[in-house]
Design an enzyme around this catalytic site. Structure first.
Site, short mmCIF file in Angstrom:
data_model
loop_
_atom_site.label_atom_id
_atom_site.label_comp_id
_atom_site.label_asym_id
_atom_site.label_seq_id
_atom_site.Cartn_x
_atom_site.Cartn_y
_atom_site.Cartn_z
N HIS A 181 0.86 -1.19 0.00
CA HIS A 181 0.00 0.00 0.00
C HIS A 181 0.90 1.25 0.00
CE1 HIS A 181 -2.87 3.04 1.22
NE2 HIS A 181 -3.83 2.20 0.89
N GLU A 189 -4.03 2.33 -7.21
CA GLU A 189 -4.32 3.35 -6.20
C GLU A 189 -3.50 4.60 -6.48
OE1 GLU A 189 -6.44 1.74 -2.70
OE2 GLU A 189 -4.35 1.88 -2.10
P1 PGA Z 1 -9.59 6.15 0.71
O1 PGA Z 1 -8.42 5.07 0.89
O2 PGA Z 1 -10.81 5.40 0.25
O3 PGA Z 1 -9.75 6.77 2.06
O4 PGA Z 1 -9.12 7.12 -0.33
C1 PGA Z 1 -8.25 4.04 -0.04
C2 PGA Z 1 -7.00 3.26 0.27
O5 PGA Z 1 -6.02 3.84 0.70
O6 PGA Z 1 -6.98 2.02 0.13
#
Ligand code: PGA
Length: 228
Positions: A99, A156
């Site tokens: 992540h 992401e």
């Molecule tokens: P968010 O986070 O939905 O708060 O933008 C998503 C993530 O970091 O997996």
């Protein structure tokens, strides 16, 4: 393919808060809207909550558990780490690996993520590799082909995470194409400010969503699942 909806609680929730959330969420009515043919809901709580969430989630066949990170080392003398072997018996099906918050705040490298992928697969935990396009090639190069074929990828974009600025579906669709060019036909999820209001937009372009902020209140998360 059914859509995956992952709740990433990050470092939020005490034991009591998690129990409250689960009591609110796990009603027969809510569970009945998760048609196992169409949707799979995955909860990714902080490590210390895994066994509590596992007890609750075992009540529902369409609810699975993910770990938010794994040690790049096997079981052994690695104080403070959580190895894939530690999770035996908890029915952890997925691992979020790499992540961007791990890369940013804990200096995690693509090589370490690759090591985690290898250990997760050895423990029969399905890796969900989180990445942005800047390091897509570097991350793929760190993995063996045999490994990355067995992974899922969560696209992401850094600018979208926690910012309220979710990417447009056309931007996500372009990114998915690039990811599939490198990783082959692996399932791709999207994460970054997904909410009940925008989740339906992504239905056609990705295999699922990774939800941070909008998963923290059970009521919001229930709304979001309904929109998928
Ligand atoms: P968010 O986070 O939905 O708060 O933008 C998503 C993530 O970091 O997996």
């Amino acid at each position: 393919m059914k859509k995956l909806i992952v709740a990433n609680w990050k470092a939020n929730k005490s034991l009591l808060e998690a129990q409250d959330w689960l009591n609110h969420f796990l009603t027969d009515e809510n569970l009945s809207m998760i048609d196992p043919e169409k949707k799979e809901v995955i909860l990714a709580p902080a490590h210390f909550l895994l066994s509590t969430v596992a007890k609750f989630s075992s009540r529902a066949s369409n609810l699975n558990l993910a770990v938010q990170d794994l040690s790049p080392y096997p079981a052994g003398s690695y104080t403070g780490a959580i190895s894939a072997e530690n999770l035996n018996g908890l029915n952890v099906k997925y691992a979020l690996l790499g992540h961007s918050e791990r890369r940013r705040y804990f200096s995690e490298t693509c090589q370490q993520v690759a090591k985690k992928v290898e250990l997760a697969l050895a423990a029969e935990i399905q890796p969900i590799i989180c990445l942005d396009l800047d390091y897509l090639d570097e991350q793929a190069a760190a993995l063996t082909e045999a490994h990355f074929k067995k992974c899922m990828v969560a696209y992401e974009p850094l600018t979208a995470i926690g910012s309220g600025r979710n990417e447009t579906t056309s931007e996500v669709a372009k990114a998915v194409k690039k990811i599939k060019r490198v990783f082959g036909s692996v399932p791709v999820l999207y994460g970054g400010s997904v909410t009940a209001d925008n989740v339906a937009d992504y239905r056609k372009v990705v295999d699922g969503v990774l939800v941070g902020g909008a998963s923290l209140q059970a009521a919001n998360f229930i709304d979001l699942i309904q929109q998928v």
